[in-house]
Scaffold this motif. Structure first.
Motif, short mmCIF file in Angstrom:
data_model
loop_
_atom_site.label_atom_id
_atom_site.label_comp_id
_atom_site.label_asym_id
_atom_site.label_seq_id
_atom_site.Cartn_x
_atom_site.Cartn_y
_atom_site.Cartn_z
N SER A 205 0.83 -1.21 0.00
CA SER A 205 0.00 0.00 0.00
C SER A 205 0.86 1.26 0.00
O SER A 205 1.67 1.43 -0.92
CB SER A 205 -0.96 -0.07 1.18
N ARG A 206 0.80 2.11 1.03
CA ARG A 206 1.69 3.29 1.00
C ARG A 206 3.15 2.82 0.97
O ARG A 206 4.01 3.48 0.39
CB ARG A 206 1.40 4.23 2.17
N LYS A 209 3.97 2.00 -2.68
CA LYS A 209 4.32 3.20 -3.47
C LYS A 209 5.80 3.48 -3.19
O LYS A 209 6.58 3.81 -4.08
CB LYS A 209 3.47 4.40 -3.04
N SER A 229 -0.40 -1.35 -4.22
CA SER A 229 0.13 0.01 -4.03
C SER A 229 -0.80 1.10 -4.56
O SER A 229 -0.72 2.25 -4.12
CB SER A 229 1.51 0.14 -4.66
N GLU A 243 -8.97 5.59 -6.18
CA GLU A 243 -8.37 6.83 -5.66
C GLU A 243 -7.74 7.64 -6.82
O GLU A 243 -7.07 7.08 -7.67
CB GLU A 243 -7.29 6.46 -4.64
N ILE A 248 -5.86 11.72 -3.31
CA ILE A 248 -4.69 11.34 -2.51
C ILE A 248 -3.98 12.60 -1.99
O ILE A 248 -3.51 12.62 -0.85
CB ILE A 248 -3.75 10.38 -3.29
N PHE A 252 -3.69 12.85 1.89
CA PHE A 252 -2.32 12.61 2.39
C PHE A 252 -1.38 13.68 1.83
O PHE A 252 -0.48 13.39 1.04
CB PHE A 252 -1.86 11.20 1.98
N TRP A 255 2.52 13.14 1.52
CA TRP A 255 3.20 12.05 0.83
C TRP A 255 3.98 12.51 -0.40
O TRP A 255 4.95 11.89 -0.81
CB TRP A 255 2.18 10.98 0.40
N TRP A 296 -10.29 0.53 -4.57
CA TRP A 296 -9.66 1.82 -4.25
C TRP A 296 -8.26 1.91 -4.89
O TRP A 296 -7.81 2.97 -5.27
CB TRP A 296 -9.59 1.95 -2.73
N HIS A 347 -7.82 -5.56 0.35
CA HIS A 347 -6.54 -4.87 0.52
C HIS A 347 -5.77 -5.49 1.70
O HIS A 347 -6.29 -5.55 2.80
CB HIS A 347 -6.92 -3.41 0.83
C1 GCU Z 1 -5.30 4.86 2.03
C2 GCU Z 1 -4.79 5.62 0.84
C3 GCU Z 1 -4.03 4.71 -0.13
C4 GCU Z 1 -3.00 3.90 0.60
C5 GCU Z 1 -3.62 3.18 1.78
C6 GCU Z 1 -2.64 2.41 2.66
O1 GCU Z 1 -6.34 4.02 1.65
O2 GCU Z 1 -5.87 6.26 0.22
O3 GCU Z 1 -3.40 5.46 -1.15
O4 GCU Z 1 -2.39 3.00 -0.29
O5 GCU Z 1 -4.26 4.12 2.62
O6 GCU Z 1 -1.47 2.75 2.69
O7 GCU Z 1 -3.09 1.50 3.34
#
Ligand code: GCU
Length: 368
Positions: A205-206, A209, A229, A243, A248, A252, A255, A296, A347
């Motif tokens: 996820s984050r 990225k 991601s 998203e 975003i 956030f 980020w 998402w 997720h």
């Molecule tokens: C949120 C955010 C996502 C991210 C996620 C996470 O949902 O919108 O961009 O990937 O958190 O890191 O769990």
């Protein structure tokens, strides 16, 4: 959908060889992502950086592994900081350097500690070690807190010039976390239990990225893996599915660099899209994974980024993904240098995802 062409330089020339990719197009794309998306780190390896092994447990994971807890400390004009890395190596390795995984954890230290807190699918250190890999995890929030604090805390406060206004392309939090993972790599290069030339950087996820950006900037990582991601990770921004860039940046704001918000609602104006981030891993193996209920993160957008990164791998004479249609769940594509799977469910980073990553690493790290 009209995507920017990874194989056309800014002055409109076709990239026809791996040499031109390396010398011209790769640096151009990296620079575009620095300038418009993640921001520019003002420092690489700090001169005064120190590693300290603070704890060695020879009976970790029920006796099968040795765990080292390493503290990496650094200092800049704005003060001092440190990041913890926890490393497990098999007690059967007998001094032979092991290939491994570095998980960039955005979860708290205590939640990713199988010895003290019990096993957890997010961090199956025991299963990783049993497959012959070193299992290392670094803690993103030691490097920079995951909140909008006007970039006062963490490495921004330490390394940014004091009392100087932030540039619109100054590094933000994802770039700071990626920087931290590179410092873990600096440590691996000094640890004889670890084969630093065979390390996969991975995040969820984050963190996913972050692993893509880290692997793009730091070519010492031999493999790059992004789990679910989504937006500003592997998912194509121009699809605006799930998203979006505006969402975003609103949710956030810490980020990404300030320039990124110019593309709120204007994804088609971006000089890059996320297939180019995936392609920056080339020619190293890269892996993207999605979950079926994770709309998402736009699973199809994550898959298509892999499809559109393929041309760069072909320049190197390598197979990329080898598919143009989204595979069924639990049918991983792993025959080339781009891996992809869709997992049934929500997720998350699960045992199944890890199994696929280890299968892919076996193919590339254990080639005869
Ligand atoms: C949120 C955010 C996502 C991210 C996620 C996470 O949902 O919108 O961009 O990937 O958190 O890191 O769990």
């Amino acid at each position: 959908m009209d995507l920017p062409d990874p194989l056309k330089t800014l002055d409109g020339k076709k990239v026809t060889s791996a040499e031109i990719w390396r010398a011209k197009r790769r640096p151009e794309i990296l620079e575009l992502f620095r300038k418009h998306v993640y921001g520019r780190a003002p420092v690489g390896r700090p001169e005064n950086m120190k590693f300290k092994v603070e704890e060695v447990a020879k009976d970790a994971l029920g006796g099968v592994a040795t765990r080292k807890l390493v503290r990496i400390s650094f200092e800049g004009p704005g003060g001092k900081g440190s990041m913890r890395v926890s490393v497990y190596v098999s007690n059967k390795a007998k001094g032979k350097p092991a290939p491994g995984f570095l998980l960039i954890s955005h979860r708290a230290f205590g939640k990713v500690d199988p010895d003290r807190k019990g096993a957890n699918p997010f961090w199956p250190a025991k299963a990783i070690v049993a497959r012959g890999y070193a299992a290392a995890v670094c803690f993103a929030q030691d490097v920079d807190p995951d909140k909008y604090d006007k970039f006062k805390n963490g490495v921004h406060g330490i390394f940014d010039k004091p009392d100087t206004p932030r540039a619109p392309d100054a590094w933000a939090t994802i770039a700071a976390w990626a920087w931290g993972a590179s410092r873990a790599m600096d440590y691996f290069e000094t640890d004889t239990d670890i084969d630093a030339k065979r390390i996969a950087v991975l995040g969820h996820s984050r963190g996913g990225k972050t692993s893509l950006w880290c692997g793009a900037e730091d070519q010492r990582f031999a493999m790059v893996i992004s789990n679910n991601s989504g937006c500003s990770g592997a998912a194509l921004a121009r699809r605006k599915s799930g998203e979006t860039v505006a969402r975003i940046n609103k949710g956030f704001p810490h980020w990404f660099c300030d320039n990124y918000s110019k593309f709120d609602g204007k994804e088609e104006d971006m000089p890059v899209d996320q297939h180019m981030l995936v392609a920056l891993a080339a020619p190293r193996p890269v892996y993207v994974a999605s979950a079926s209920k994770d709309s998402w993160a736009d699973p199809l957008g994550e898959f298509l980024a892999c499809v559109h990164a393929e041309g760069v791998y072909k320049l190197f004479g390598l197979n990329g993904l080898g598919a143009s249609e989204m595979p069924k769940p639990e049918s991983p594509l792993q025959s080339g240098h781009i891996g992809y799977h869709l997992r049934t469910g929500r997720h998350g980073l699960t045992e199944y995802d890890w199994k696929c990553y280890m299968d892919f690493a076996d193919k590339h790290f254990r080639k005869k």
